[in-house]
Design a protein around this motif. Structure first.
Motif, PDB file in Angstrom:
ATOM      1  N   PHE A 117      26.713  18.355   9.328  1.00  0.00           N
ATOM      2  CA  PHE A 117      26.778  17.130  10.123  1.00  0.00           C
ATOM      3  C   PHE A 117      27.072  15.953   9.193  1.00  0.00           C
ATOM      4  O   PHE A 117      26.854  16.022   7.989  1.00  0.00           O
ATOM      5  N   ASN A 118      27.593  14.895   9.792  1.00  0.00           N
ATOM      6  CA  ASN A 118      27.899  13.686   9.036  1.00  0.00           C
ATOM      7  C   ASN A 118      26.815  12.645   9.270  1.00  0.00           C
ATOM      8  O   ASN A 118      26.168  12.629  10.322  1.00  0.00           O
ATOM      9  N   ILE A 119      26.608  11.781   8.292  1.00  0.00           N
ATOM     10  CA  ILE A 119      25.664  10.681   8.454  1.00  0.00           C
ATOM     11  C   ILE A 119      26.434   9.373   8.329  1.00  0.00           C
ATOM     12  O   ILE A 119      27.133   9.135   7.343  1.00  0.00           O
ATOM     13  N   GLY A 120      26.317   8.546   9.348  1.00  0.00           N
ATOM     14  CA  GLY A 120      26.915   7.228   9.329  1.00  0.00           C
ATOM     15  C   GLY A 120      25.863   6.173   9.081  1.00  0.00           C
ATOM     16  O   GLY A 120      24.661   6.474   8.942  1.00  0.00           O
ATOM     17  N   ILE A 121      26.269   4.927   9.026  1.00  0.00           N
ATOM     18  CA  ILE A 121      25.330   3.812   8.909  1.00  0.00           C
ATOM     19  C   ILE A 121      24.351   3.898  10.075  1.00  0.00           C
ATOM     20  O   ILE A 121      24.757   4.119  11.221  1.00  0.00           O
ATOM     21  N   ASN A 122      23.060   3.736   9.816  1.00  0.00           N
ATOM     22  CA  ASN A 122      22.064   4.070  10.818  1.00  0.00           C
ATOM     23  C   ASN A 122      20.777   3.274  10.642  1.00  0.00           C
ATOM     24  O   ASN A 122      20.599   2.573   9.645  1.00  0.00           O
ATOM     25  N   ILE A 123      19.901   3.422  11.617  1.00  0.00           N
ATOM     26  CA  ILE A 123      18.507   3.011  11.452  1.00  0.00           C
ATOM     27  C   ILE A 123      17.642   4.258  11.613  1.00  0.00           C
ATOM     28  O   ILE A 123      17.984   5.179  12.365  1.00  0.00           O
ATOM     29  N   ASP A 124      16.540   4.311  10.876  1.00  0.00           N
ATOM     30  CA  ASP A 124      15.612   5.445  10.946  1.00  0.00           C
ATOM     31  C   ASP A 124      14.600   5.214  12.059  1.00  0.00           C
ATOM     32  O   ASP A 124      14.030   4.114  12.174  1.00  0.00           O
ATOM     33  N   ILE A 125      14.363   6.260  12.852  1.00  0.00           N
ATOM     34  CA  ILE A 125      13.372   6.202  13.922  1.00  0.00           C
ATOM     35  C   ILE A 125      12.263   7.200  13.604  1.00  0.00           C
ATOM     36  O   ILE A 125      12.467   8.419  13.644  1.00  0.00           O
ATOM     37  N   PHE A 126      11.097   6.680  13.273  1.00  0.00           N
ATOM     38  CA  PHE A 126       9.937   7.506  12.970  1.00  0.00           C
ATOM     39  C   PHE A 126       9.075   7.655  14.221  1.00  0.00           C
ATOM     40  O   PHE A 126       9.221   6.902  15.183  1.00  0.00           O
TER      41      PHE A 126
END
Length: 279
Positions: A117-126
């Motif tokens: 899978f690819n990772i783009g610019i994101n925010i982390d959701i805990f």
């Protein structure tokens, strides 16, 4: 264009896109009556800087499990702008937290060539889960959660920048799990099933199961998240837990004191590509 290091202009642009993701995330939460809180370094940034920690390059929020499950269902259908990276949506995803990712961008770490899978610019959701009120059961829950965290990582990637013995153990774990074709999704299902056993609306303590895999999960008092305060974060208002002082002290100690310059670091990704959101 691709970037392998930040200058001030790049970092500010990255933060502006993460802020855009946060605004859209908040809009979704408000439209669907979901509760979120700023978390970790982003909570610290909200309180100490009224925005990003100046050198920070990521953004963290946290939700209770029930709200997160509802949020996740919203992304069951395709979305042109965003994709939710989670154990249930990506068979190779090996974190116990999720990422709301901006499509057609890249924010890749050095292990990206080991996953599908690819990772783009994101925010982390805990996510916050209930802890048992029984001390013995609580200790067992924490230890087993710690183990799940380790197994998830070992099931998919080989980490090389570790002390020799630790590297030897983790690589052995990787080969054993892959020999028996045990996928991250399988481990995650077992982990969620385990967590459900302790679901309790009256629990005194909650915890972030996805805390750093080198540490036990972070424990909080549930009442610390009972009420919400609105705090300015850049040009918007965001939710913070009413008792943010206790939470930040448990995470960072004297959190209003700026760290020395040598400790002001960020992730510096392997590849950062703004795609259609370039300067």
């Amino acid at each position: 264009m691709k970037y392998n290091e930040y200058d001030d202009k790049i970092l500010k642009h990255l933060q502006s896109l993460e802020l855009m993701i946060l605004k859209d995330f908040i809009e979704i939460c408000e439209e669907n009556d979901l509760t979120y809180y700023m978390y970790a370094g982003s909570l610290l940034g909200a309180i100490r800087h009224n925005g990003f920690i100046p050198w920070d390059d990521d953004l963290d929020v946290i939700m209770f499990r029930d709200d997160f499950e509802k949020f996740k269902k919203i992304f069951n259908s395709p979305n042109d702008k965003y994709r939710l990276l989670a154990n249930e949506t990506e068979k190779d995803y090996f974190h116990l937290f999720s990422k709301l990712m901006l499509n057609n961008t890249k924010f890749e770490e050095k292990w990206v060539n080991q996953v599908d899978f690819n990772i783009g610019i994101n925010i982390d959701i805990f996510v916050l889960d209930d802890l048992s009120d029984n001390k013995l059961k609580r200790n067992f829950q924490l230890k087993k959660s710690f183990l799940y965290n380790k197994l998830l990582i070992m099931s998919k990637i080989k980490v090389d920048d570790l002390p020799f013995i630790t590297k030897l153990i983790t690589h052995a774990g990787y080969h054993i799990l892959n020999l028996f074709k045990i996928k991250p999704s399988t481990i995650n299902k077992k982990c969620l099933s385990f967590l459900k056993k302790y679901k309790n609306p009256n629990a005194e303590y909650v915890f972030d199961i996805s805390a750093n895999a080198d540490e036990y999960p972070q424990i909080f008092r549930k009442n610390d998240f009972k009420s919400i305060k609105k705090i300015r974060f850049e040009d918007i208002e965001v939710n913070v837990p009413d008792n943010y002082d206790y939470i930040l002290k448990s995470l960072y100690g004297d959190y209003m004191q700026l760290p020395p310059k040598e400790d002001r670091y960020n992730h510096i990704t392997e590849t950062l590509d703004f795609g259609p959101y370039n300067f």
